[in-house]
Design a protein around this motif. Structure first.
Motif, PDB file in Angstrom:
ATOM      1  N   GLY A  58      11.219  -5.877  12.469  1.00  0.00           N
ATOM      2  CA  GLY A  58      10.200  -6.538  11.662  1.00  0.00           C
ATOM      3  C   GLY A  58       8.788  -6.221  12.112  1.00  0.00           C
ATOM      4  N   ALA A  59       8.572  -6.214  13.421  1.00  0.00           N
ATOM      5  CA  ALA A  59       7.232  -5.929  13.948  1.00  0.00           C
ATOM      6  C   ALA A  59       6.798  -4.504  13.616  1.00  0.00           C
ATOM      7  CB  ALA A  59       7.215  -6.139  15.459  1.00  0.00           C
ATOM      8  N   LEU A  60       7.735  -3.562  13.704  1.00  0.00           N
ATOM      9  CA  LEU A  60       7.409  -2.171  13.375  1.00  0.00           C
ATOM     10  C   LEU A  60       7.126  -2.003  11.881  1.00  0.00           C
ATOM     11  CD1 LEU A  60      10.015  -0.400  15.663  1.00  0.00           C
ATOM     12  CD2 LEU A  60       7.542  -0.194  15.853  1.00  0.00           C
ATOM     13  N   LEU A  61       7.887  -2.707  11.043  1.00  0.00           N
ATOM     14  CA  LEU A  61       7.645  -2.635   9.596  1.00  0.00           C
ATOM     15  C   LEU A  61       6.295  -3.251   9.236  1.00  0.00           C
ATOM     16  CD1 LEU A  61      11.168  -3.526   8.152  1.00  0.00           C
ATOM     17  CD2 LEU A  61      10.054  -1.285   8.195  1.00  0.00           C
ATOM     18  N   ARG A  62       5.963  -4.362   9.882  1.00  0.00           N
ATOM     19  CA  ARG A  62       4.665  -4.984   9.611  1.00  0.00           C
ATOM     20  C   ARG A  62       3.520  -4.047  10.005  1.00  0.00           C
ATOM     21  NH1 ARG A  62       5.448  -9.162  12.249  1.00  0.00           N
ATOM     22  NH2 ARG A  62       4.409  -8.629  14.194  1.00  0.00           N
ATOM     23  N   ARG A  63       3.662  -3.416  11.172  1.00  0.00           N
ATOM     24  CA  ARG A  63       2.616  -2.499  11.626  1.00  0.00           C
ATOM     25  C   ARG A  63       2.485  -1.315  10.672  1.00  0.00           C
ATOM     26  NH1 ARG A  63       3.619  -0.776  17.522  1.00  0.00           N
ATOM     27  NH2 ARG A  63       3.813  -3.037  17.611  1.00  0.00           N
ATOM     28  N   SER A  64       3.618  -0.804  10.178  1.00  0.00           N
ATOM     29  CA  SER A  64       3.588   0.326   9.244  1.00  0.00           C
ATOM     30  C   SER A  64       2.948  -0.086   7.919  1.00  0.00           C
ATOM     31  CB  SER A  64       5.010   0.846   9.005  1.00  0.00           C
ATOM     32  OG  SER A  64       5.581   1.339  10.195  1.00  0.00           O
ATOM     33  N   ARG A  65       3.247  -1.305   7.476  1.00  0.00           N
ATOM     34  CA  ARG A  65       2.645  -1.791   6.220  1.00  0.00           C
ATOM     35  C   ARG A  65       1.129  -1.898   6.363  1.00  0.00           C
ATOM     36  NH1 ARG A  65       0.849  -6.551   5.025  1.00  0.00           N
ATOM     37  NH2 ARG A  65       2.046  -7.701   6.612  1.00  0.00           N
ATOM     38  N   GLU A  66       0.685  -2.456   7.485  1.00  0.00           N
ATOM     39  CA  GLU A  66      -0.745  -2.622   7.700  1.00  0.00           C
ATOM     40  C   GLU A  66      -1.448  -1.263   7.801  1.00  0.00           C
ATOM     41  OE1 GLU A  66      -0.660  -5.019  11.191  1.00  0.00           O
ATOM     42  OE2 GLU A  66      -0.399  -6.913  10.083  1.00  0.00           O
ATOM     43  N   THR A  67      -0.787  -0.295   8.431  1.00  0.00           N
ATOM     44  CA  THR A  67      -1.352   1.057   8.527  1.00  0.00           C
ATOM     45  C   THR A  67      -1.492   1.676   7.143  1.00  0.00           C
ATOM     46  OG1 THR A  67      -0.390   1.398  10.729  1.00  0.00           O
ATOM     47  CG2 THR A  67      -0.995   3.379   9.485  1.00  0.00           C
ATOM     48  N   ALA A  68      -0.538   1.368   6.266  1.00  0.00           N
ATOM     49  CA  ALA A  68      -0.567   1.900   4.899  1.00  0.00           C
ATOM     50  C   ALA A  68      -1.558   1.153   4.013  1.00  0.00           C
ATOM     51  CB  ALA A  68       0.826   1.835   4.284  1.00  0.00           C
ATOM     52  N   GLY A  69      -2.128   0.065   4.522  1.00  0.00           N
ATOM     53  CA  GLY A  69      -3.110  -0.709   3.753  1.00  0.00           C
ATOM     54  C   GLY A  69      -2.506  -1.507   2.624  1.00  0.00           C
ATOM     55  N   LEU A  70      -1.256  -1.945   2.781  1.00  0.00           N
ATOM     56  CA  LEU A  70      -0.567  -2.701   1.731  1.00  0.00           C
ATOM     57  C   LEU A  70      -0.403  -4.163   2.140  1.00  0.00           C
ATOM     58  CD1 LEU A  70       2.240  -0.108   0.914  1.00  0.00           C
ATOM     59  CD2 LEU A  70       0.207  -0.607  -0.472  1.00  0.00           C
ATOM     60  N   THR A  71      -0.264  -5.028   1.148  1.00  0.00           N
ATOM     61  CA  THR A  71      -0.034  -6.447   1.397  1.00  0.00           C
ATOM     62  C   THR A  71       1.456  -6.752   1.241  1.00  0.00           C
ATOM     63  OG1 THR A  71      -0.287  -7.096  -0.918  1.00  0.00           O
ATOM     64  CG2 THR A  71      -2.302  -6.978   0.437  1.00  0.00           C
ATOM     65  N   ILE A  72       1.848  -7.936   1.701  1.00  0.00           N
ATOM     66  CA  ILE A  72       3.229  -8.378   1.512  1.00  0.00           C
ATOM     67  C   ILE A  72       3.560  -8.441   0.022  1.00  0.00           C
ATOM     68  CG2 ILE A  72       4.696 -10.435   1.673  1.00  0.00           C
ATOM     69  CD1 ILE A  72       3.666 -10.865   4.489  1.00  0.00           C
ATOM     70  N   GLU A  73       2.588  -8.854  -0.758  1.00  0.00           N
ATOM     71  CA  GLU A  73       2.804  -8.942  -2.210  1.00  0.00           C
ATOM     72  C   GLU A  73       3.047  -7.566  -2.822  1.00  0.00           C
ATOM     73  OE1 GLU A  73       1.297 -12.512  -0.670  1.00  0.00           O
ATOM     74  OE2 GLU A  73       0.384 -10.507  -0.525  1.00  0.00           O
ATOM     75  N   ASP A  74       2.346  -6.547  -2.323  1.00  0.00           N
ATOM     76  CA  ASP A  74       2.554  -5.179  -2.812  1.00  0.00           C
ATOM     77  C   ASP A  74       4.002  -4.750  -2.564  1.00  0.00           C
ATOM     78  OD1 ASP A  74      -0.125  -4.883  -3.553  1.00  0.00           O
ATOM     79  OD2 ASP A  74      -0.706  -4.111  -1.573  1.00  0.00           O
ATOM     80  N   VAL A  75       4.492  -5.047  -1.366  1.00  0.00           N
ATOM     81  CA  VAL A  75       5.858  -4.641  -1.004  1.00  0.00           C
ATOM     82  C   VAL A  75       6.871  -5.420  -1.845  1.00  0.00           C
ATOM     83  CG1 VAL A  75       7.526  -4.441   0.886  1.00  0.00           C
ATOM     84  CG2 VAL A  75       5.085  -4.149   1.349  1.00  0.00           C
ATOM     85  N   ALA A  76       6.640  -6.708  -2.015  1.00  0.00           N
ATOM     86  CA  ALA A  76       7.550  -7.533  -2.808  1.00  0.00           C
ATOM     87  C   ALA A  76       7.644  -7.021  -4.240  1.00  0.00           C
ATOM     88  CB  ALA A  76       7.076  -8.985  -2.788  1.00  0.00           C
ATOM     89  N   ALA A  77       6.512  -6.624  -4.797  1.00  0.00           N
ATOM     90  CA  ALA A  77       6.504  -6.099  -6.169  1.00  0.00           C
ATOM     91  C   ALA A  77       7.292  -4.795  -6.246  1.00  0.00           C
ATOM     92  CB  ALA A  77       5.060  -5.879  -6.631  1.00  0.00           C
ATOM     93  N   HIS A  78       7.155  -3.941  -5.214  1.00  0.00           N
ATOM     94  CA  HIS A  78       7.865  -2.661  -5.203  1.00  0.00           C
ATOM     95  C   HIS A  78       9.372  -2.868  -5.093  1.00  0.00           C
ATOM     96  CE1 HIS A  78       8.379   1.649  -4.467  1.00  0.00           C
ATOM     97  NE2 HIS A  78       9.237   1.309  -3.509  1.00  0.00           N
ATOM     98  N   LEU A  79       9.782  -3.842  -4.261  1.00  0.00           N
ATOM     99  CA  LEU A  79      11.209  -4.097  -4.046  1.00  0.00           C
ATOM    100  C   LEU A  79      11.797  -5.028  -5.102  1.00  0.00           C
ATOM    101  CD1 LEU A  79      11.355  -4.653  -0.158  1.00  0.00           C
ATOM    102  CD2 LEU A  79      11.927  -2.577  -1.428  1.00  0.00           C
ATOM    103  N   GLU A  80      10.919  -5.615  -5.924  1.00  0.00           N
ATOM    104  CA  GLU A  80      11.332  -6.595  -6.924  1.00  0.00           C
ATOM    105  C   GLU A  80      12.036  -7.781  -6.264  1.00  0.00           C
ATOM    106  OE1 GLU A  80      13.606  -4.589  -9.907  1.00  0.00           O
ATOM    107  OE2 GLU A  80      11.883  -3.504 -10.701  1.00  0.00           O
ATOM    108  N   CYS A  81      11.367  -8.308  -5.233  1.00  0.00           N
ATOM    109  CA  CYS A  81      11.889  -9.477  -4.545  1.00  0.00           C
ATOM    110  C   CYS A  81      10.731 -10.434  -4.280  1.00  0.00           C
ATOM    111  CB  CYS A  81      12.581  -9.091  -3.229  1.00  0.00           C
ATOM    112  SG  CYS A  81      11.449  -8.462  -1.964  1.00  0.00           S
ATOM    113  N   SER A  82      10.992 -11.536  -3.633  1.00  0.00           N
ATOM    114  CA  SER A  82       9.930 -12.506  -3.350  1.00  0.00           C
ATOM    115  C   SER A  82       9.116 -12.097  -2.115  1.00  0.00           C
ATOM    116  CB  SER A  82      10.534 -13.895  -3.115  1.00  0.00           C
ATOM    117  OG  SER A  82      11.267 -13.899  -1.904  1.00  0.00           O
TER     118      SER A  82
END
Length: 282
Positions: free
Chosen positions: A14-38
């Protein structure tokens, strides 16, 4: 019932995924929309509360633009966090503590092992007679000693398998001179160290007693590095009544710097081999 090791691995994923998301400049909401989940599910994944399926992690890492090499390492870590099948070390749960059992699980997937020892030979380089003498000194019963020795010998196969991790050991001269068993035990042990140090993946250095005090004095530790350079190193520390694992970047970073300092003040691997050879002849 879930083991602490599974939970800790999930937190690392989880920590590595969070760091990768932040490096990519994306929000949790962006990822949720891409995965079609909450958004709550993405948050739980990043907090290590739930595991992530390989298909999901591929989607996430593709979205983040993570390079192939890191992607493969993260997938392996995610699979480990979901793995429930028994591993060989689980057979020895009756004679080793849960922290040490988890350490061996991490060691099994490490690409580098840095081992600093002050009073004993590193476990991965101990001969069987040396192990027996150590167990006897610690007043371990014969049955438990036999199982712990088999466990340690199983660990040692790590350095002989294809793709073995790079093993860097720094040993204080005191550990080489401490009387363990009779003279024959130590001579055999010292000669084995020289032979092991000649192996391409094993680097062995000695800190002579004449070096004097240094910042890591008396603080033996083992540090593990992993395929993904972004994954924090893990440091294993033993105490009189237990052990402890450090897996935060800040905590492990101090030991990373300490080990680099130790390598700088220790004899070179070549001079260390000559030093140990001369001791074996004494």
């Amino acid at each position: 019932m879930e083991t602490d090791s599974r939970a800790m691995l999930r937190r690392r994923v989880g920590a590595l995924l969070r760091r990768s998301r932040e490096t990519a400049g994306l929000t949790i909401e962006d990822v949720a929309a891409h995965l079609e989940c909450s958004s709550a599910k993405v948050s739980r994944i990043e907090n290590g509360q739930v595991s992530v399926r390989p298909l999901e992690i591929r989607e996430i890492l593709g979205l983040y633009g993570v390079p192939d090499a890191r992607r493969s390492a993260l997938l392996d870590l995610a699979r480990s966090s979901r793995e429930s099948r028994p591993k060989w070390w689980h057979e020895y749960a009756d004679v080793v503590g849960p922290d040490y059992e988890f350490f061996v699980e991490l060691e099994d997937r490490a690409t580098s092992i840095c081992d600093y020892q002050t009073f004993l030979i590193p476990g991965l380089l101990q001969t069987e007679p040396y192990m027996r003498a150590v167990m006897a000194a610690h007043r371990v019963t014969a049955d438990v000693a036999a199982r712990r020795i088999r466990f340690r010998q199983e660990r040692q196969t790590l350095l002989r398998r294809p793709g073995s991790p790079a093993f860097h050991a720094v040993i204080e001269e005191n550990a080489l001179r401490k009387k363990i068993g009779d003279g024959g035990v130590m001579r055999e042990q010292l000669r084995w160290l020289v032979e092991a140090g000649a192996h391409g993946e094993v680097s062995l250095q000695v800190v002579p007693a004449a070096t004097g005090l240094h910042p890591a004095e008396g603080r033996a530790f083992i540090m593990l590095g992993f395929p993904d350079p972004e994954e924090p190193k893990v440091v294993y520390l033993e105490h009189l009544n237990g052990s402890h694992l450090l897996d935060t970047p800040a905590g492990a970073g101090a030991y990373d710097r300490a080990f680099a300092d130790l390598q700088a003040i220790a004899l070179s691997p070549e001079d260390s081999a000559s030093f140990i050879e001369s001791m074996a002849k004494e």
